[in-house]
Design an enzyme around this catalytic site. Sequence first.
Site, mmCIF file in Angstrom:
data_model
loop_
_atom_site.group_PDB
_atom_site.id
_atom_site.type_symbol
_atom_site.label_atom_id
_atom_site.label_comp_id
_atom_site.label_asym_id
_atom_site.label_seq_id
_atom_site.Cartn_x
_atom_site.Cartn_y
_atom_site.Cartn_z
ATOM 1 C CG ASP A 62 -1.532 -1.204 1.628
ATOM 2 O OD1 ASP A 62 -1.402 -2.182 0.877
ATOM 3 O OD2 ASP A 62 -2.185 -1.239 2.682
HETATM 4 N N1 DQQ Z 1 -2.242 -3.698 3.931
HETATM 5 C C1 DQQ Z 1 -3.671 -3.835 3.898
HETATM 6 C C2 DQQ Z 1 -4.113 -2.895 4.969
HETATM 7 C C3 DQQ Z 1 -3.071 -3.085 6.013
HETATM 8 C C4 DQQ Z 1 -1.817 -3.235 5.216
HETATM 9 C C5 DQQ Z 1 -4.235 -3.529 2.545
HETATM 10 C C6 DQQ Z 1 -0.826 -4.196 5.811
HETATM 11 O O1 DQQ Z 1 -5.396 -3.165 5.455
HETATM 12 O O2 DQQ Z 1 -3.020 -1.978 6.893
HETATM 13 O O3 DQQ Z 1 -3.455 -4.025 1.505
HETATM 14 O O4 DQQ Z 1 0.341 -4.249 5.021
#
Ligand code: DQQ
Length: 571
Positions: A62
């Site tokens: 992300d």
């Molecule tokens: N990636 C998810 C999120 C979390 C993060 C989404 C963990 O919900 O916070 O891809 O790497």
Amino acid sequence: MDVLKLLRFSVLLCFLCQISKNNEVYASHMVYPELQSISAVTVKQIHRTGFHFRPKRHWINDPNAPLYFNGIYHLFYQYNPKGSVWGNIVWAHSVSKDMINWKALDHAMYPSKPFDINGVWSGSATVLPGNIPVILYTGLDPNNTQVQNYAVPANASDPYLREWIKPDNNPLVVPTKDINASQFRDPTTAWWSNGQWKMLVGSRRKLRGMAYLYRSKDFFNWVKAKHPLHSAPNTGMWECPDFYPVLLAGKKGLDTSVNGKNVKFVLKVSLDLTRYDYYTVGKYNAAKDKYIPDNTSIDGWEGLRYDYGNFYASKTFYDPAKKRRILWGWANESDSSEDDIKKGWAGIQAIPRTVWLDPSGKQLVQWPVEELNCLRGQKVHKNNVKLNKGDHVEIKGITAAQADVEATFSFPRLDKAEKFDPKWVKAQDVCAQKGSKNQGGVGPFGLLTLASKNLEEFTPVFFRIFKAPKRHVVLLCSDARSSSLGEGLYKPSFAGFVDVDLADKKLSLRSLIDHSVVESYGAGGKTCITSRVYPTLAILGDAHLFVFNNGSETVTVENLNAWSMKSPRVD
Ligand code: DQQ
């Protein structure tokens, strides 16, 4: 409940039973404990992107807390410094003056305090009055409870904001008993309304996706509102919510705290169950703190997506320098985790996009940031190329593995459009059924990207027009099925419908082609699709680009500009 709905419901139910049986941290990412600390010895170059953001090696996911501050763009992102699958997550940090060339800094955050010792997960930035940037993020405490924390720059006068402090009065928000403590994460940028700060945290209650609302007078003491800002049944966990205003008219962006007469709101959620980013356009009643999607926006799996391909966990920010709202999204891989270990890297960020509301008020429009054009090198131009049924014409003179292509196609009439079957609800199914090889009426026509010379491999990006009783239906497809002779790859026929006026009998397409990614913008950015593909023949200098038509109606390439794209500095 019809059979389809029943089926979907039971699939959801099984899925949720499975995850609740599992006592481990449910990260929403596939977890491979044995692979997550295998460091890359070498980094395979063949499918490495040239102008999409990625670090030198290892796994990224992300985009976090994108921010413009004192003349510098900041991008943080979830990063595994030790390996090429998800795990060991830290907040990596890069800075840029143009969102194209990037300088990597030391990691901004890693697990170090009781309130984040088991994880520093996604979050967002807010610039407080007095020009003070603050990050809100999710920490995992020693019990793996997901809590919301904040971090501030150690020195706000450092132009790069290199060092971040996580004060000891964290966490700011802990889940109350009514909240699922392992499904409570990804705080939004906060906005100021009615004398208070507001922010959202993504969650789910059983199958209902939730955007919990928190309020604060001072940004540090947060109280949960009685009602969530919004929720929707049967959508599962809402990851990375994003909530922001858009102007009714024009391309200008708005600061997240703006509300008023000429403003609509967008709520985006990343649905963990489908791994796509969906949004609705609606009204925000700031007095009641309720968001109500317009009746033109479907609130769920059949809703609008930013992108109908590999694009997830996205986040926008307001860029005050150019008064625009910019969208970042993660384009994950479509190969296997074993491939990723061998490659020594996994994950890229899609090109940052400017977003604004379409004049219809029903959807957003997206376009690559204008700064991308500075990478355009050698150019070829074509106009008035007639394509009869079965024709494909090569566009020579550019580096087809790393290119930016803009084309406008026209067709003299629509009479030959194939009949649209009202049962076709999912664009991706129609693309899988019809493809680029099956002859049509008006279309399929478009580009054959990352093509080998004799078309053993190619990723077609194309339009196909259908006739429904009272309208025409336009399909945009980015079909990975013939993209590679390689095995063990996910090769979906990604597709989206395009809500476009065909009065001028023209359709435009832009594709950003970058070795293992084809990122396409149909009809000026009304429908976008990002495909990750791994050709074995159509690589580097052996990649080709064609325009094609496989419909019985003749199509003209009115205008085509294609550029070789230079590689920016990303170190
Ligand atoms: N990636 C998810 C999120 C979390 C993060 C989404 C963990 O919900 O916070 O891809 O790497």
